[in-house]
Design a protein around this motif. Sequence first.
Motif, short mmCIF file in Angstrom:
data_model
loop_
_atom_site.label_atom_id
_atom_site.label_comp_id
_atom_site.label_asym_id
_atom_site.label_seq_id
_atom_site.Cartn_x
_atom_site.Cartn_y
_atom_site.Cartn_z
N ALA A 1 40.61 56.44 66.16
CA ALA A 1 41.70 57.17 65.99
C ALA A 1 41.46 58.66 66.25
N LEU A 2 42.76 59.27 66.68
CA LEU A 2 42.42 60.55 67.47
C LEU A 2 42.01 61.63 66.29
N THR A 3 41.16 62.23 66.67
CA THR A 3 41.11 63.63 65.62
C THR A 3 42.18 64.57 65.49
N HIS A 4 42.03 65.55 64.89
CA HIS A 4 43.15 66.25 64.66
C HIS A 4 43.37 67.13 66.15
N GLN B 1 42.41 66.30 68.70
CA GLN B 1 42.91 65.22 70.05
C GLN B 1 44.58 65.17 69.75
N GLN B 2 44.83 64.96 68.67
CA GLN B 2 46.42 64.61 68.33
C GLN B 2 46.94 65.84 68.79
N GLU B 3 46.57 67.17 68.73
CA GLU B 3 47.32 68.29 69.18
C GLU B 3 47.38 68.21 70.46
N MET C 1 47.35 65.93 72.67
CA MET C 1 48.37 64.91 73.15
C MET C 1 49.77 65.22 72.82
N ASN C 2 49.88 66.01 71.91
CA ASN C 2 51.21 66.30 71.61
C ASN C 2 51.58 67.50 72.81
N HIS D 1 48.35 57.01 74.11
CA HIS D 1 46.92 56.77 73.28
C HIS D 1 46.63 55.29 73.05
#
Length: 243
Positions: A219-222, A224-226, A228-229, A240
């Motif tokens: 799962a994406l880390t916090h 990584q998610q930022e 990606m966004n 992803h």
Amino acid sequence: MALYSIGDVAERCGINPVTLRAWQRRYGLLKPQRTEGGHRQFDEDDILRIEEIKRWVGSGVPVGKVKALLEGENISVDDAWSTLKEEMMTVLRHVKPAKIRNRIAAIGRENPADALIDNVFLPIRQRLGLDQNTARAMCSLLDGALIDYVAFCLTGSRKKAGKDALLMGWGTEDRTRLWLEAWRLSQQGWRMDVMAEPLEMPRPELFPGQKIFIFTGKALTHRQQEMMNHWQEQGFTVSHIGH
């Protein structure tokens, strides 16, 4: 009743002719008619049977067990995959690269990439990775053969109609898994290229207009998610795939 050549059936059903031949010769799943010259001819009943075989195989049933299901027998799908895993392990223990490549190619032609990756190759790699020395050498040998086979498959898929895409690894050290995931995506109609080295930080801006898949293995880390966004807000076509 209309009769169709193996090429016509392969195109109509979306199956490689090599796979149709294997279903007939090795597994006895098909019984096409023959012309005087020995060429296979299929009728509508054959096509309906092919579609039924596809449904079973697509639902995760190893092709070697489909005949029993078509004949109304009850089988355990989990046991069937276990048998295939043990057969693969037996080949690996012989430590013969040519035999390993041939076995991978055979089961790769006969089973969906998704099912093989999840039910055979990943469990075997995990099993071998837990041990030391010999098992790890076997795993490395398997990985080389898998990458070799997937590269061959990707080359073939790029010759077909589809959309181009690029796969990057992010924060993962499992290079072989990148190739397996690219193979999985190619079966969904993508013409895949793979960045062989995982990256500490992907840079989508280097590939304007390119569809990009990013594999992390989890799962994406916090953070990584930022990121990606942020990339998506900038207009990059980034998706992803994690597990």
